[in-house]
Design a protein around this motif. Structure first.
Motif, PDB file in Angstrom:
ATOM      1  N   GLN C  56       0.798  -1.221   0.000  1.00  0.00           N
ATOM      2  CA  GLN C  56       0.000   0.000   0.000  1.00  0.00           C
ATOM      3  C   GLN C  56       0.834   1.277   0.000  1.00  0.00           C
ATOM      4  OE1 GLN C  56      -0.662  -2.533   2.116  1.00  0.00           O
ATOM      5  NE2 GLN C  56      -2.650  -3.251   1.423  1.00  0.00           N
ATOM      6  N   VAL C  57       2.151   1.161  -0.173  1.00  0.00           N
ATOM      7  CA  VAL C  57       3.001   2.335  -0.044  1.00  0.00           C
ATOM      8  C   VAL C  57       2.643   3.379  -1.111  1.00  0.00           C
ATOM      9  CG1 VAL C  57       4.805   1.373  -1.492  1.00  0.00           C
ATOM     10  CG2 VAL C  57       5.386   3.068   0.231  1.00  0.00           C
ATOM     11  N   GLN C  58       2.563   4.645  -0.671  1.00  0.00           N
ATOM     12  CA  GLN C  58       2.218   5.734  -1.588  1.00  0.00           C
ATOM     13  C   GLN C  58       3.483   6.284  -2.225  1.00  0.00           C
ATOM     14  OE1 GLN C  58      -0.932   7.297  -2.326  1.00  0.00           O
ATOM     15  NE2 GLN C  58      -1.582   5.299  -1.577  1.00  0.00           N
ATOM     16  N   PHE C  59       3.981   5.600  -3.210  1.00  0.00           N
ATOM     17  CA  PHE C  59       5.202   6.049  -3.844  1.00  0.00           C
ATOM     18  C   PHE C  59       5.130   5.681  -5.301  1.00  0.00           C
ATOM     19  CE2 PHE C  59       9.479   5.386  -5.429  1.00  0.00           C
ATOM     20  CZ  PHE C  59      10.170   6.476  -4.949  1.00  0.00           C
ATOM     21  N   PRO C  60       5.599   6.499  -6.171  1.00  0.00           N
ATOM     22  CA  PRO C  60       6.076   7.872  -5.975  1.00  0.00           C
ATOM     23  C   PRO C  60       4.958   8.896  -6.188  1.00  0.00           C
ATOM     24  CG  PRO C  60       6.631   7.096  -8.164  1.00  0.00           C
ATOM     25  CD  PRO C  60       5.769   6.031  -7.534  1.00  0.00           C
ATOM     26  N   GLU C  61       5.113  10.023  -5.544  1.00  0.00           N
ATOM     27  CA  GLU C  61       4.098  11.070  -5.685  1.00  0.00           C
ATOM     28  C   GLU C  61       4.601  12.250  -6.502  1.00  0.00           C
ATOM     29  OE1 GLU C  61       3.115  11.618  -1.540  1.00  0.00           O
ATOM     30  OE2 GLU C  61       1.190  10.640  -1.965  1.00  0.00           O
ATOM     31  N   PHE C  86      11.826   4.217 -19.079  1.00  0.00           N
ATOM     32  CA  PHE C  86      10.986   3.035 -18.897  1.00  0.00           C
ATOM     33  C   PHE C  86      10.349   3.057 -17.501  1.00  0.00           C
ATOM     34  CE2 PHE C  86      10.124  -1.236 -17.517  1.00  0.00           C
ATOM     35  CZ  PHE C  86       9.604  -1.866 -18.642  1.00  0.00           C
ATOM     36  N   MET C  87      11.186   3.324 -16.492  1.00  0.00           N
ATOM     37  CA  MET C  87      10.681   3.330 -15.114  1.00  0.00           C
ATOM     38  C   MET C  87       9.644   4.423 -14.915  1.00  0.00           C
ATOM     39  SD  MET C  87      14.242   2.722 -13.045  1.00  0.00           S
ATOM     40  CE  MET C  87      13.553   3.031 -11.425  1.00  0.00           C
ATOM     41  N   GLY C  88       9.910   5.573 -15.536  1.00  0.00           N
ATOM     42  CA  GLY C  88       8.978   6.692 -15.404  1.00  0.00           C
ATOM     43  C   GLY C  88       7.588   6.329 -15.905  1.00  0.00           C
ATOM     44  N   GLU C  89       7.572   5.639 -17.052  1.00  0.00           N
ATOM     45  CA  GLU C  89       6.274   5.249 -17.597  1.00  0.00           C
ATOM     46  C   GLU C  89       5.570   4.270 -16.678  1.00  0.00           C
ATOM     47  OE1 GLU C  89       6.292   3.918 -21.765  1.00  0.00           O
ATOM     48  OE2 GLU C  89       7.288   5.847 -22.161  1.00  0.00           O
ATOM     49  N   GLU C  90       6.358   3.368 -16.104  1.00  0.00           N
ATOM     50  CA  GLU C  90       5.772   2.378 -15.211  1.00  0.00           C
ATOM     51  C   GLU C  90       5.276   2.968 -13.921  1.00  0.00           C
ATOM     52  OE1 GLU C  90       7.606  -2.055 -15.549  1.00  0.00           O
ATOM     53  OE2 GLU C  90       7.612  -1.005 -13.659  1.00  0.00           O
ATOM     54  N   LEU C  91       6.094   3.859 -13.348  1.00  0.00           N
ATOM     55  CA  LEU C  91       5.768   4.389 -12.030  1.00  0.00           C
ATOM     56  C   LEU C  91       4.798   5.563 -12.118  1.00  0.00           C
ATOM     57  CD1 LEU C  91       9.339   4.304 -10.461  1.00  0.00           C
ATOM     58  CD2 LEU C  91       7.459   2.762  -9.972  1.00  0.00           C
ATOM     59  N   GLY C  92       4.631   6.089 -13.322  1.00  0.00           N
ATOM     60  CA  GLY C  92       3.666   7.173 -13.493  1.00  0.00           C
ATOM     61  C   GLY C  92       4.189   8.543 -13.116  1.00  0.00           C
ATOM     62  N   VAL C  93       5.468   8.679 -12.889  1.00  0.00           N
ATOM     63  CA  VAL C  93       6.045  10.015 -12.653  1.00  0.00           C
ATOM     64  C   VAL C  93       7.274  10.144 -13.545  1.00  0.00           C
ATOM     65  CG1 VAL C  93       5.314  10.223 -10.253  1.00  0.00           C
ATOM     66  CG2 VAL C  93       7.506   9.165 -10.780  1.00  0.00           C
ATOM     67  N   ASP C  94       7.769  11.368 -13.673  1.00  0.00           N
ATOM     68  CA  ASP C  94       8.986  11.546 -14.463  1.00  0.00           C
ATOM     69  C   ASP C  94      10.189  11.059 -13.668  1.00  0.00           C
ATOM     70  OD1 ASP C  94       7.792  12.582 -16.625  1.00  0.00           O
ATOM     71  OD2 ASP C  94       8.112  14.684 -16.084  1.00  0.00           O
ATOM     72  N   VAL C  95      11.084  10.352 -14.344  1.00  0.00           N
ATOM     73  CA  VAL C  95      12.389  10.075 -13.748  1.00  0.00           C
ATOM     74  C   VAL C  95      13.367  11.011 -14.463  1.00  0.00           C
ATOM     75  CG1 VAL C  95      14.188   8.363 -13.373  1.00  0.00           C
ATOM     76  CG2 VAL C  95      11.790   7.695 -13.238  1.00  0.00           C
ATOM     77  N   VAL C  96      13.796  12.056 -13.750  1.00  0.00           N
ATOM     78  CA  VAL C  96      14.570  13.116 -14.376  1.00  0.00           C
ATOM     79  C   VAL C  96      16.057  12.854 -14.151  1.00  0.00           C
ATOM     80  CG1 VAL C  96      14.897  15.599 -14.539  1.00  0.00           C
ATOM     81  CG2 VAL C  96      12.734  14.676 -13.731  1.00  0.00           C
ATOM     82  N   VAL C  97      16.806  12.824 -15.237  1.00  0.00           N
ATOM     83  CA  VAL C  97      18.252  12.626 -15.100  1.00  0.00           C
ATOM     84  C   VAL C  97      18.929  13.973 -14.870  1.00  0.00           C
ATOM     85  CG1 VAL C  97      20.336  11.944 -16.335  1.00  0.00           C
ATOM     86  CG2 VAL C  97      18.304  10.523 -16.450  1.00  0.00           C
ATOM     87  N   ARG C  98      19.710  14.054 -13.814  1.00  0.00           N
ATOM     88  CA  ARG C  98      20.457  15.280 -13.509  1.00  0.00           C
ATOM     89  C   ARG C  98      21.936  14.994 -13.660  1.00  0.00           C
ATOM     90  NH1 ARG C  98      16.545  18.902 -13.763  1.00  0.00           N
ATOM     91  NH2 ARG C  98      15.072  18.918 -12.029  1.00  0.00           N
ATOM     92  N   ASN C  99      22.602  15.790 -14.468  1.00  0.00           N
ATOM     93  CA  ASN C  99      24.037  15.590 -14.652  1.00  0.00           C
ATOM     94  C   ASN C  99      24.793  16.472 -13.665  1.00  0.00           C
ATOM     95  OD1 ASN C  99      22.669  15.410 -17.597  1.00  0.00           O
ATOM     96  ND2 ASN C  99      24.273  13.888 -17.324  1.00  0.00           N
ATOM     97  N   HIS C 100      25.151  15.903 -12.545  1.00  0.00           N
ATOM     98  CA  HIS C 100      25.937  16.658 -11.570  1.00  0.00           C
ATOM     99  C   HIS C 100      27.411  16.315 -11.785  1.00  0.00           C
ATOM    100  CE1 HIS C 100      22.515  17.613  -8.530  1.00  0.00           C
ATOM    101  NE2 HIS C 100      22.227  17.948  -9.756  1.00  0.00           N
ATOM    102  N   THR C 101      28.001  17.083 -12.709  1.00  0.00           N
ATOM    103  CA  THR C 101      29.353  16.769 -13.144  1.00  0.00           C
ATOM    104  C   THR C 101      30.356  17.320 -12.148  1.00  0.00           C
ATOM    105  OG1 THR C 101      28.425  17.276 -15.270  1.00  0.00           O
ATOM    106  CG2 THR C 101      30.742  16.767 -15.216  1.00  0.00           C
TER     107      THR C 101
END
Lengths: 507, 173, 356
Positions: C56-61, C86-101
């Motif tokens: 029942q975990v409410q993740f991700p929001e 792929f994960m974003g589509e599955e989980l229903g939220v954006d998975v945003v890639v951040r390039n912290h160089t």
């Protein structure tokens, strides 16, 4: 070869391709024009968007971006004395004085046309040299590279004529600061005080944005009014002025040709970069000119030299990238990332298996550059109006956008503070007569010089003869001697004769 | 002795400190690692010291001018000179902006800074200042984070609104 | 022992760095800390002592940030974006890639070490190199407690030389004393070369500072250096094809690779201790220590499904990367294996770095 060319040309006709080039051009010009942002960020940001696109279309987009950013960078260089990218530094020297005279439109026209012709030249050279690229790349080893970097550094002495001691001192400090951080050739982090922030060295973008954008912001804001002081006898900036400026380029054919050659050659050597090409083209033009005193006062030839070189480097830089997979600069690293993303293997196989992609990029760069020239020339009159806006409205926007760019480079908030510190130091240095340009050239080339020096010694296992053992090295060394010696000899000769005359007269 | 320019003095000392630190620090490294810092650093230090002393010695100044192929005074950029108070005020705006960006992030700082600058420096009526700063901020946010996905620093304050205000992970210095 | 002493001494410098950073952050932050209400960091998930999943975990929001320590356009960036989509589509939220160089990829490790354990921050780390970087840093921060999600991708290692080179086996290489081409004396290729030359008794003679793999190959053709350790990206694969100028000497995988059937493995040549996954350039994904087990499970499951998706796999292979799904548990064990190997060789790597 012809087939692949026609294939590339056919791809260019697709509506999607045209859309990609237009989008790339707009993004490239926009990002180039914003200090701090540049084609690197633009390409990095858009790379993920091209997921799943046709490879051609993606290449057209990227060609549009990296081919046009340095033309975009000329716009703030002229209007605000703030180079949009580091390769536009010398455009400020003559472009901005023109803008202050109310001739921003003319300067923009000159810059756009010189950029366009420079790109055109270098792309033609690139297309001709593609088959011979292997020879060129194999001829250019680390000792040759070392001497080329030294040539760039020696040009600092030319640029700071009349102010040699301070120019050299600033250049020296630039070199020293460039040594901070991880040196790949040694594998050690030097002078970094155990700091993670300094691990990669002082970041160049916050430094350059501070030095040029923020220090200049202090200058024009303290001056008040607007950038251009339109007085009597000065025409209002407008389209007619811009077109006139664009046509004026053809009066500086030799400057244009020299700038294009320098840009192409330096572009083709990986790791030297647009800043050096720009700088060397400007100093050579000044050196060769019959009227060197006009440079820096708003002389059209200065803009032509600077802009033709920094755009001609785009063709040169593609040579090692497309033929060997050696990225000449960070943009090319991303372009190669884009190849991989679209299932194309960069490197020597590219010319064998994907010649059509090579042509697509070449044609894309040309198409984007033509488009840019048209945009800047036709929009020049409008852009030039910026020089009439009171700076008190302009300044805060420039400040905010510059900081956005500084942060976007590597998402590090400390860079924002570094930029401000650099801005204050930059202003003080200018006021004290230490030229920022020599500092920046020293900073850009310093650790490259060290790297190629040590690398050469590693290759020769410690013998110094490696530096003098190839014909190319000897040619570059002779060029360096001519470069370094001529102004000194000329100056001292003039002084000596003047003193003798004075002595004779006093008798 | 003539009057010493404060900017020249400050910059000179600053550059001396920077160059000197690197030259001294380089002594701890091996031969190949210190050769470039020393070959470049020592002449640089000599030149900086000479420039520093030339303010006090006319003779040294003449020598330097000769070596510079020009006059040292000419090099001083009169064109950008403005009253120091004015420069401090503008530098103050920039410093305040950068610190505020660092602490509170872009979303909060940018509109407030624009309003403040328009009202205080540009003497714009408050309503126009607020409206124009909102429009400018909105355009910036639409272009950068929204369309292009460029990350925007939220500030170091405790997290208030995710990704917008506070909660940024400050990188180790 | 010497290392312990160093750890303590320089641990202090790392301490003041952190202190300075946080002090600045806290001092400046307290101003509005009073008025700003601290939002609960994650959905209230009951702390689970055992990894029993809570359905029942409410993740991700909201969007999940995936930190990459390298600029956009690199291999691991491509992996993060492909898997993240792929994960974003599955989980229903954006998975945003951040390039912290910055700092050689360590900012990605930092994001996990210091990030909020709420599941909204994950990062991809290039191992075993990051592990080595931490070992070389006297402050020696550890990877203890990281919630490993799994292995995104990995790249094979191969040793190449010009076809004209006289040597083939490690013994011949050791006898020929070739100059080793290195892009830099830091990073993955350096690590593999440093360990291998020690084990294989090859003299450490290095030419370094090239702008990437293609530049080292050009240098080999120019005769500036003679042998190169590299990860097997598509360019390298092409360079050892019959029509090109290079040959593969050995690879580090357990079995011969299908694109280099003539190149022996290190195990075949008598160095089994170097083979297997320990020295391969692996992109491992983790969440901060203390992330609730239910959330870790959700992320891990989606991640593993992504790696079993044919489209995702095809795209990563095109980018020259191997996809070899590994559970979080297995990843944790793999990191342990890397750790023990590297501990043995830390001094060697350090000596090789300081040999210049």
């Amino acid at each position: 070869m012809i087939e692949a060319f026609l294939e590339g040309l056919a791809q260019l006709g697709q509506p999607a391709a045209i859309a990609a080039i237009v989008a790339g051009t707009i993004v490239g010009v926009l990002f180039g024009a914003i200090p701090g942002l540049g084609s690197v960020i633009a390409m990095a940001v858009l790379l993920p968007f091209t997921f799943g696109w046709d490879a051609y279309i993606a290449m057209f987009l990227f060609a549009g971006i990296f081919g046009t950013a340095s033309t975009g960078g000329a716009i703030p260089a002229i209007l605000l004395n703030t180079p949009g990218t580091i390769a536009n530094v010398c455009t400020t020297l003559d472009g901005h004085p023109m803008a202050r005279r109310g001739e921003a439109g003319r300067a923009l026209g000159l810059a756009a046309m010189a950029s366009g012709l420079g790109t055109f030249f270098s792309i033609i050279v690139l297309a001709m040299l593609l088959p011979a690229a292997k020879l060129l790349i194999l001829a250019f080893g680390s000792p040759e590279f070392f001497w080329l970097v030294i040539l760039g550094l020696v040009a600092v002495t030319l640029a700071s004529r009349d102010n040699l001691v301070k120019g050299l001192a600033a250049g020296g400090v630039g070199i020293l600061l460039s040594l901070i951080g991880l040196s790949l050739v040694f594998g050690q982090v030097r002078f970094a005080l155990d700091s993670e922030f300094l691990y990669d060295g002082l970041p160049v973008v916050p430094l350059v944005v501070g030095f040029f954008a923020l220090s200049e912001l202090m200058v024009y804001t303290s001056r008040g009014g607007s950038i251009a002081t339109v007085g009597e006898g000065l025409s209002q900036p407008g389209i007619r002025q811009t077109v006139g400026g664009a046509l004026e380029v053809f009066r500086y054919k030799r400057v244009l040709l020299r700038g294009s050659i320098i840009g192409t050659v330096l572009g083709a050597v990986p790791g030297v970069g647009g800043a050096v090409a720009n700088f060397l083209a400007y100093t050579t033009a000044k050196q060769a000119s019959k009227t060197p005193e006009l440079f820096g006062t708003g002389y059209p030839g200065g803009i032509v030299a600077s802009e033709s070189a920094n755009d001609a480097k785009d063709g040169g830089i593609l040579l090692p990238t497309l033929t060997f997979g050696i990225p000449g600069n960070v943009e090319m690293v991303i372009l190669m990332g884009a190849f991989v993303l679209h299932g194309i293997t960069p490197g020597r196989q590219l010319l064998v298996h994907n010649l059509d992609i090579v042509w697509a990029i070449i044609l894309g760069v040309i198409a984007a550059q033509i488009l840019t020239t048209i945009i800047v020339v036709s929009g020049g009159g409008f852009l030039a109006k910026i020089s009439l806006i009171p700076v008190r409205y302009l300044a805060p926007i420039v400040a905010v956008v510059s900081f956005l760019g500084v942060y976007a480079i590597r998402s590090n908030p400390w860079d924002i503070l570094l930029a401000v510190v650099a801005g204050c130091i930059g202003y003080l240095m200018r006021r004290a007569g230490f030229p920022l340009i020599t500092f920046v050239i020293g900073f850009v080339l310093g650790n490259t010089a060290e790297r190629s020096f040590v690398q050469s010694l590693q290759v020769s296992e410690g013998s110094y003869t490696i530096f003098f053992s190839s014909p190319i090295s000897i040619i570059i060394i002779i060029t360096i001697l001519i470069f370094a010696g001529s102004p000194l000899i000329k100056y001292w000769y003039e002084r000596f004769t003047a003193m003798r005359k004075a002595k004779l007269a006093s008798r | 002795m003539k009057n010493v320019q404060p900017a020249v003095l400050i910059v000179n000392i600053l550059l001396l400190v920077l160059a000197g630190t690197i030259v001294i620090a380089s002594l701890q490294y091996g031969f190949r690692q210190r050769i470039v810092p020393l070959v470049i650093g020592i002449p640089t230090l000599v030149m900086l010291v000479a420039i520093l002393l030339s303010d006090f010695s006319p003779r040294l100044e003449r020598i330097l001018a000769m070596a510079s192929l020009g006059s040292l005074q000419d090099a001083l950029n009169e064109d950008i000179a403005a009253s120091w108070t004015r420069i401090f005020v503008i530098a103050g705006w920039l410093v305040a902006l950068s610190i505020s960006l660092f602490v509170f992030g872009f979303y909060v700082t940018v509109p407030i800074f624009l309003v403040a600058f328009f009202v205080v420096e540009a003497k714009t009526p408050a309503v126009i200042a607020v409206l124009s700063s909102l429009v400018i901020s909105a355009v910036l946010y639409l272009v950068f984070p929204y369309f292009l996905g460029i990350e925007i620093w939220p500030g170091i304050t405790p997290k208030v609104m995710h990704g917008v205000f506070g909660g940024g992970l400050v990188p180790v210095l | 022992m010497n290392t312990i002493h160093e750890r303590g001494r320089l641990g202090g410098t790392r301490w003041w760095r952190l202190l300075l950073t946080t002090a600045l952050a806290v001092v400046l932050g307290t101003v509005i800390a009073a008025c700003g209400s601290d939002e609960p960091t994650a959905t209230p998930v009951p702390a689970q002592p055992t990894p029993t999943p809570v359905p029942q975990v409410q993740f991700p929001e909201r969007e999940i940030e995936w930190i990459v320590g390298w600029p956009a356009g690199g291999g691991f960036d491509l992996a993060a974006r492909t898997i993240g989509d792929f994960m974003g589509e599955e989980l229903g939220v954006d998975v945003v890639v951040r390039n912290h160089t910055g700092a050689g990829g360590r900012r990605a490790v930092d994001a996990v070490r210091r990030g909020a354990p709420d599941g909204y921050t994950i990062s991809i780390m290039n191992m075993p190199m990051q592990l080595m970087a931490e070992k070389l840093d006297p402050a020696g921060a550890d990877f203890e407690g990281f919630e490993w999600i799994g292995q995104a991708v990995r790249q094979e290692n191969i040793v190449t030389a010009p076809k004209t080179a006289s040597f083939n086996t490690p013994e011949e290489v050791a006898a020929a004393e070739p100059r080793i081409c290195m892009p830099g004396l830091a990073g993955h290729n350096f690590l593999v070369a440093a360990v291998s030359t020690e084990v294989m008794d090859i003299p450490w003679k290095v030419v370094s500072g090239f702008a990437g793999g293609a530049d080292t190959r050009a240098a080999m053709l120019r005769g500036e250096c003679d042998i190169s350790w590299t990860v097997a990206n598509p360019q390298v694969v092409a360079s050892i094809s019959p029509e090109d100028d290079f040959k593969g000497l050995w690879v580090y995988s357990d079995e011969r690779l299908d694109w280099a059937p003539d190149t022996p493995t290190v195990a075949e040549l008598g160095y089994p201790e170097l083979g297997g996954p320990k020295l391969l350039n692996s992109g491992l994904v983790a969440a901060p220590a203390g992330t609730p087990a239910a959330i870790v499970k959700l992320i891990e499951d989606s991640f593993q499904r992504a790696l079993n998706d044919p489209d995702v796999v095809a795209r990563l292979r095109e980018g020259g990367m191997e996809v070899l799904p590994m559970s979080g548990q297995a990843t944790d064990e793999a990191v342990g294996g890397m750790d023990s190997l590297l501990t043995e060789f830390t001094d060697v790597v350090k000596a090789r770095q300081e040999a210049q």
